[in-house]
Design a protein around this motif. Structure first.
Motif, PDB file in Angstrom:
ATOM      1  N   LEU A  58       0.804  -1.217   0.000  1.00 35.19           N
ATOM      2  CA  LEU A  58       0.000   0.000   0.000  1.00 35.19           C
ATOM      3  C   LEU A  58       0.840   1.272   0.000  1.00 35.19           C
ATOM      4  O   LEU A  58       0.319   2.358  -0.265  1.00 35.19           O
ATOM      5  CB  LEU A  58      -0.918   0.027   1.223  1.00 35.19           C
ATOM      6  CG  LEU A  58      -1.964  -1.080   1.340  1.00 35.19           C
ATOM      7  CD1 LEU A  58      -2.775  -0.905   2.627  1.00 35.19           C
ATOM      8  CD2 LEU A  58      -2.895  -1.088   0.135  1.00 35.19           C
ATOM      9  N   GLU A  59       2.111   1.151   0.290  1.00 40.63           N
ATOM     10  CA  GLU A  59       2.957   2.331   0.512  1.00 40.63           C
ATOM     11  C   GLU A  59       2.872   3.376  -0.598  1.00 40.63           C
ATOM     12  O   GLU A  59       2.761   4.574  -0.305  1.00 40.63           O
ATOM     13  CB  GLU A  59       4.412   1.902   0.724  1.00 40.63           C
ATOM     14  CG  GLU A  59       5.347   3.049   1.044  1.00 40.63           C
ATOM     15  CD  GLU A  59       6.771   2.576   1.281  1.00 40.63           C
ATOM     16  OE1 GLU A  59       7.618   3.409   1.631  1.00 40.63           O
ATOM     17  OE2 GLU A  59       7.033   1.373   1.120  1.00 40.63           O
ATOM     18  N   PRO A  60       2.891   3.002  -1.888  1.00 43.02           N
ATOM     19  CA  PRO A  60       2.872   4.048  -2.910  1.00 43.02           C
ATOM     20  C   PRO A  60       1.480   4.563  -3.272  1.00 43.02           C
ATOM     21  O   PRO A  60       1.362   5.500  -4.065  1.00 43.02           O
ATOM     22  CB  PRO A  60       3.507   3.351  -4.116  1.00 43.02           C
ATOM     23  CG  PRO A  60       3.131   1.916  -3.954  1.00 43.02           C
ATOM     24  CD  PRO A  60       3.116   1.664  -2.459  1.00 43.02           C
ATOM     25  N   LEU A  61       0.443   3.976  -2.707  1.00 41.50           N
ATOM     26  CA  LEU A  61      -0.916   4.278  -3.155  1.00 41.50           C
ATOM     27  C   LEU A  61      -1.499   5.503  -2.454  1.00 41.50           C
ATOM     28  O   LEU A  61      -1.301   5.711  -1.256  1.00 41.50           O
ATOM     29  CB  LEU A  61      -1.835   3.082  -2.900  1.00 41.50           C
ATOM     30  CG  LEU A  61      -1.434   1.750  -3.536  1.00 41.50           C
ATOM     31  CD1 LEU A  61      -2.509   0.711  -3.276  1.00 41.50           C
ATOM     32  CD2 LEU A  61      -1.179   1.900  -5.026  1.00 41.50           C
ATOM     33  N   HIS A  62      -2.271   6.280  -3.213  1.00 39.10           N
ATOM     34  CA  HIS A  62      -3.069   7.368  -2.674  1.00 39.10           C
ATOM     35  C   HIS A  62      -4.492   6.846  -2.493  1.00 39.10           C
ATOM     36  O   HIS A  62      -5.097   6.326  -3.440  1.00 39.10           O
ATOM     37  CB  HIS A  62      -3.047   8.577  -3.596  1.00 39.10           C
ATOM     38  CG  HIS A  62      -1.722   9.279  -3.633  1.00 39.10           C
ATOM     39  ND1 HIS A  62      -0.644   8.792  -4.355  1.00 39.10           N
ATOM     40  CD2 HIS A  62      -1.289  10.423  -3.035  1.00 39.10           C
ATOM     41  CE1 HIS A  62       0.387   9.611  -4.201  1.00 39.10           C
ATOM     42  NE2 HIS A  62       0.022  10.600  -3.401  1.00 39.10           N
TER      43      HIS A  62
END
Length: 238
Positions: A58-62
């Motif tokens: 999930l780290e790169p997701l907005h």
């Protein structure tokens, strides 16, 4: 401008009544084994869906949570690895937003109508909609919220959907959202939905037998009250 002022007032009134009703608090007491099983099942299935469909890590997701309530879902996503600065929530109810900001001051919450969200087009990779559309009885408002969600979500993104598929005979303020209605709300989506959540009044009565009986009973489609899944937005064709 939206033409749903009456519906907004109705929704706000309904949630104010929920907050002041001790019977609601008792029903959703987190100490009840059935309620814990409902949450555990949902969280496990969400993680599996996100992994299978390429939304993990999930780290790169907005991520946007529409109808974010007091912020619990965003906090859960943060605990799974989402960056706080990439998370946002919007809710109609001022008291819920104030409580969310108090509980999670490092996250971004907005009090407002999702019809009027002013995020730029294609801002978010995921938009969570948990028991949102079952609470909107006005068809025009539901369509407007769905269009706005689609607008702020990037191609290749997804709506993370969780909502009732049955009407609640004891609650006239909600209406089940059938599969056909989901397709109508998001006609361009590629739906990947499954049945979850054992009928809550039954789940809450399982007591010490919950670990054994909940997974068995949850295999019976008729007893599952919610759709959970992803509504994928196709990528732009090159």
């Amino acid at each position: 401008m939206p033409h749903s002022e009456d519906e907004v007032r109705r929704i706000r009134k309904a949630y104010t009544e929920y907050a002041g009703n001790p019977e609601v608090a008792v029903k959703w007491d987190p100490r009840n084994p059935g309620n814990r099983a409902i949450v555990r099942e949902r969280e496990e299935r969400i993680q599996e869906l996100l992994r299978v469909h390429g939304f993990w890590p999930l780290e790169p997701l907005h991520i946007l949570d529409v109808g974010c309530g007091t912020g619990g879902m965003l906090a859960q996503l943060e605990s799974w690895g989402a960056k706080p600065e990439n998370l946002a929530g919007i809710d109609l109810i001022p008291e819920r937003v104030a409580r969310a900001q108090e509980l999670y001051p490092h996250l971004h919450f907005i009090c407002g109508n999702a019809e009027e969200m002013d995020f730029p087009q294609a801002t978010f990779d995921l938009v969570a909609a948990f028991t949102v559309f079952s609470s909107i009885l006005d068809g025009q408002m539901a369509q407007a919220v769905a269009r706005r969600i689609w607008w702020v979500m990037r191609p290749g993104g997804a709506v993370l959907w969780y909502d009732f598929r049955y009407d609640n005979p004891n609650n006239p303020n909600v209406r089940g959202v059938k599969l056909l209605k989901i397709r109508h709300l998001f006609p361009g989506a590629l739906p990947h939905l499954e049945l979850v959540t054992l009928l809550p009044p039954l789940a809450r009565r399982l007591g010490s037998l919950t670990p054994v009986l909940y997974p068995l009973l949850a295999r019976i489609p008729l007893l599952c009250t919610h759709y959970l899944g992803l509504l994928l937005k196709p990528r732009v064709q090159e």
